[in-house]
Design an enzyme around this catalytic site. Structure first.
Site, PDB file in Angstrom:
ATOM      1  N   HIS A   1       0.826  -1.190   0.000  1.00 30.67           N
ATOM      2  CA  HIS A   1       0.000   0.000   0.000  1.00 30.67           C
ATOM      3  C   HIS A   1       0.868   1.250   0.000  1.00 30.67           C
ATOM      4  CE1 HIS A   1      -3.741   2.128   0.669  1.00 30.67           C
ATOM      5  NE2 HIS A   1      -3.181   2.793   1.659  1.00 30.67           N
ATOM      6  N   PRO A   2       0.555   2.272  -0.717  1.00 26.13           N
ATOM      7  CA  PRO A   2      -0.502   2.375  -1.722  1.00 26.13           C
ATOM      8  C   PRO A   2       0.092   2.192  -3.114  1.00 26.13           C
ATOM      9  CG  PRO A   2       0.182   4.555  -0.969  1.00 26.13           C
ATOM     10  CD  PRO A   2       1.167   3.574  -0.417  1.00 26.13           C
TER      11      PRO A   2
END
Ligand code: FAD
Length: 576
Positions: free
Chosen positions: A521-522
């Site tokens: 992430h991200p």
């Protein structure tokens, strides 16, 4: 007659001077003969270089003949073949140059103070790209020298199945790896005189200016990188398409998205422009359509269902094109193949090959683009070349697996060789495995489950870039843990994303594996493992439509749209 059953018993020490080769030929033909080389490869591109170096590493005496016929415009280049000189490498570098153009625009939103106007200097880019290509030409020569492969800058053709003309050489085995060249439509007056092809684009010293690109195949859209991409920053570009873009890639119509957008047109009274875009959506195939729609958004024009009839130069110097197929043609014509009995496919002119790359003549093999039915991709040519050398000169029996789907017999999954690829259009499109329609054809509509989502790359948010073509589709079988048979991704860095998932695919990944994978992430790749909306459900897979659903129908509709809809045969973990 003398016969060695296992060619690995013949090493170069034994064969120096007097060479007993083609022993244990897989097609059962044996010879005792004195040859100059164990192997001669005609064509020093991706496949030919890989095959020759592998054979040399196995101790064999090898020569490579590589010769480039200048293009009708006089463009010529060095050792390394299409990929290095007029394909993958200069294409990717020019693609990068174009992406930087977009990045410069984004940079302002991210706080960079870049004085306007920002302009692009073609000669600077061209010189840098061409210098890099020349360094690769040199690198390939050095590698051949290091591996003791004899390089001959000569055009080769066959006298018989053991004799090559160029300089006269004899060889136990001959591998044909002469690739393909762009085909001029000789029936279109003016095309040769005024047109250029991918053989010239990357070697232009000056900007081509306003341009018509004829055709929309993967190669063509890739080759047109400088125009398609610089369409965004100034070059006036139009693409003429006879029928569909990116033939062979996923073409399944985005019916559900079209309907959903239509709904929102009425509800939210969207502008006419939006409705026009909608019409385009309905007309275009899905993955391919996303790619062309993105280009359309950034200023590239398309003329559909057109073919050029004639090209004339006007008094102003402009070229006038009156509305056949520009494609590529196999480099087999000058090899004298038919005369020695090598069977060619009539339409394509390519060499008809068996699973082991063998032609209809013993000792003559073909790899890469000139072999019939093979994906025209560099890593495919390289792998096929290496495996062939190993089969010819070591006990290996490993074949290249060209099938683009997972074999759903568990024990075979690990033996499968899948071919991932990426189209480096301004919005990149990466895929591995089957297009949706091919999965449907092979397994039946009811036997497949398609998970999909439109997503917004985080970096697009601050830059306020349109993300409506960023899309992921994973095609699974509806049995057990749902083996994945196709994965498609349009978005930034699609090549990098797809390469990673291709490994999972190779290992027999299932939808369950996706759900169990922890995201990074991200990232955009993370969106793949978050897929939970099935096409079958008819639910909206766009963030934008969830937003509209909230506006128009309240939170209940949005909640329903957000609910995972697959009826899974196993429990799923949910995460934010
Ligand atoms: C614009 C463009 C972009 C591409 N982008 C990608 C990409 O991003 N990724 C990817 O995987 N693939 C890409 N490809 C495809 C890739 O370049 C080819 O699949 C690959 O180069 C094929 O390798 P090959 O060994 O079969 O032939 P080639 O690399 O074409 O090599 C053949 C060589 O043989 C020589 N030759 C021909 N006839 C003779 C003869 N009679 N005697 C001696 N030498 C001869 C040729 O001059 C050439 O040097 C692209 C292709 C193009 C055109």
């Amino acid at each position: 007659m003398f016969c060695f059953k296992d060619p690995s018993h013949v090493n170069s020490a034994e064969t120096a001077g007097v060479m007993f080769v083609n022993i244990g030929n897989r097609r059962g033909v044996s010879h005792l003969w004195k040859f100059d080389y164990d192997l001669v490869v005609i064509g020093g591109g991706s496949g030919g270089l890989a095959c020759s170096k592998e054979a040399a590493q196995l101790g064999k005496k090898v020569a490579v003949l590589d010769y480039v016929d200048p293009s009708p415009k006089g463009t010529k280049w060095g050792l390394g073949g299409t990929c290095v000189n007029v394909g993958c490498i200069p294409k990717k570098l020019m693609h990068q140059s174009a992406l930087l153009g977009t990045a410069v625009k984004d940079a302002r939103k991210y706080g960079w103070n870049i004085p306007a106007p920002v302009s692009h200097d073609w000669p600077t880019m061209a010189e840098a790209v061409q210098n890099h290509v020349r360094s690769l030409n040199w690198g390939h020569r050095v590698q051949l020298q290091d591996k003791k492969v004899k390089y001959l800058n000569l055009r080769g053709s066959l006298v018989d199945e053991h004799t090559i003309r160029g300089t006269i050489l004899t060889a136990g085995n001959i591998v044909l790896a002469t690739g393909m060249r762009p085909k001029y439509p000789s029936n279109v007056p003016g095309a040769v005189e005024h047109g250029i092809t991918s053989d010239d684009i990357f070697w232009l010293k000056e900007s081509p200016g306003k341009t018509l690109v004829v055709g929309a195949s993967c190669i063509l859209l890739s080759a047109s990188a400088p125009w398609l991409q610089f369409g965004c920053i100034g070059l006036d570009t139009t693409i003429m398409v006879r029928s569909i873009a990116l033939r062979g890639f996923d073409q399944r119509l985005a019916a559900s998205r079209g309907e959903l957008l239509a709904g929102h047109c009425q509800v939210a009274e969207m502008s006419c422009h939006f409705c026009c875009r909608l019409a385009l959506w309905d007309r275009l195939p899905q993955m391919a359509g996303l790619v062309t729609d993105y280009m359309d958004t950034y200023g590239t024009k398309f003329t559909w269902k057109c073919i050029p009839k004639k090209v004339e130069k006007l008094a102003s110097g402009a070229l006038q094109v009156t509305w056949e197929d520009l494609g590529r043609t196999a480099e087999t014509k000058t090899l004298n193949l038919e005369k020695i009995g090598v069977a060619l496919q009539k339409e394509s002119g390519k060499v008809i090959v068996g699973d082991d790359e063998s032609s209809s003549v013993p000792n003559v093999f073909a790899i890469g683009d000139i072999a019939e039915g093979r994906p025209e991709l560099t890593p495919v040519a390289i792998k096929a070349g290496k495996l062939l050398a190993r089969r010819l000169f070591s006990p290996s029996t490993e074949l290249m697996n060209y099938d683009n789907s997972q074999q759903c017999i568990p024990v075979l999954i690990h033996l499968q060789q899948q071919v991932p690829t990426t189209v480096f259009t301004p919005l990149e499109y990466g895929c591995v495995g089957l297009p949706e329609e091919e999965a449907e054809r092979r397994y039946g509509k009811d036997a497949i489950e398609v998970y999909h989502a439109f997503f917004k790359p985080l970096e697009f948010s601050v830059a306020e870039r349109d993300s409506s073509q960023c899309y992921i589709k994973v095609v699974c079988l509806r049995e057990g843990d749902q083996p994945i048979v196709g994965l498609h991704f349009t978005g930034p860095n699609a090549g990098e994303v797809t390469q990673g998932f291709a490994l999972g695919f190779q290992c027999g990944a299932t939808y369950r594996h996706l759900l169990d994978t922890v995201g990074i992430h991200p990232t955009c790749a993370e969106e793949v493992i978050k897929l939970n909306i099935t096409k079958r459900s008819g639910l909206d897979a766009t963030t934008m439509n969830r937003f509209f659903a909230r506006l128009t129908a309240g939170y209940e509709a949005a909640r329903i749209a957000d609910t995972p809809t697959a009826t899974l045969p196993f429990p799923i973990k949910t995460s934010s």
